[in-house]
Motif scaffolding. Structure first.
Motif, PDB file in Angstrom:
ATOM      1  N   TRP A 121       0.835  -1.198   0.000  1.00  0.00           N
ATOM      2  CA  TRP A 121       0.000   0.000   0.000  1.00  0.00           C
ATOM      3  C   TRP A 121       0.866   1.242   0.000  1.00  0.00           C
ATOM      4  O   TRP A 121       2.026   1.218   0.388  1.00  0.00           O
ATOM      5  N   ASN A 176       0.611   5.503   0.885  1.00  0.00           N
ATOM      6  CA  ASN A 176      -0.182   6.570   1.483  1.00  0.00           C
ATOM      7  C   ASN A 176      -0.290   7.724   0.494  1.00  0.00           C
ATOM      8  O   ASN A 176       0.715   8.318   0.118  1.00  0.00           O
ATOM      9  N   ARG A 232      -2.082  11.366  -0.133  1.00  0.00           N
ATOM     10  CA  ARG A 232      -2.831  12.423   0.531  1.00  0.00           C
ATOM     11  C   ARG A 232      -3.924  12.943  -0.380  1.00  0.00           C
ATOM     12  O   ARG A 232      -3.816  12.885  -1.608  1.00  0.00           O
TER      13      ARG A 232
END
Length: 106
Positions: free
Chosen positions: A79, A81, A83
């Motif tokens: 995965w 991250n 934003r």
């Protein structure tokens, strides 16, 4: 023995006892009025029986073990991250940029 005149002149008997009676009586009266309020709220919160049955079934079907099994099967190693866009950024444009960065290049 004390006479009635002596009790009437006594400040504790004249002011203290009625004050204690009002405080204790007021607490019992307040409890009764508060109970009426909570009973009225309970009556207003009654759900439709079919909806209440559906809510109870949904809450019972979600078991901790089932959620654990779902999370155990998920691949958490790959995965990234990402934003979300800022309020001043064009969200569609920003999402397209992020998708381009995250797609594997062949």
């Amino acid at each position: 023995m004390f006479s009635l005149k002596a009790l009437q002149k006594n400040k504790t008997f004249r002011y203290g006892v009625p004050m204690l009676l009002m405080v204790t009586g007021g607490s019992f009266g307040l409890r009764e009025f508060a109970q009426i309020r909570y009973d009225a709220q309970k009556l207003n919160k009654k759900l439709d029986p079919s909806l209440e049955a559906k809510v109870n079934v949904e809450t019972q079907s979600v078991m901790l073990e089932l959620e654990f099994e779902k999370m155990k099967d998920a691949n958490l190693d790959d995965w990234k991250n990402i934003r979300g866009p800022r309020p001043w950024e064009n969200s569609r444009e920003y999402q397209d940029q992020q998708r381009m960065k995250t797609t594997p290049e062949s």
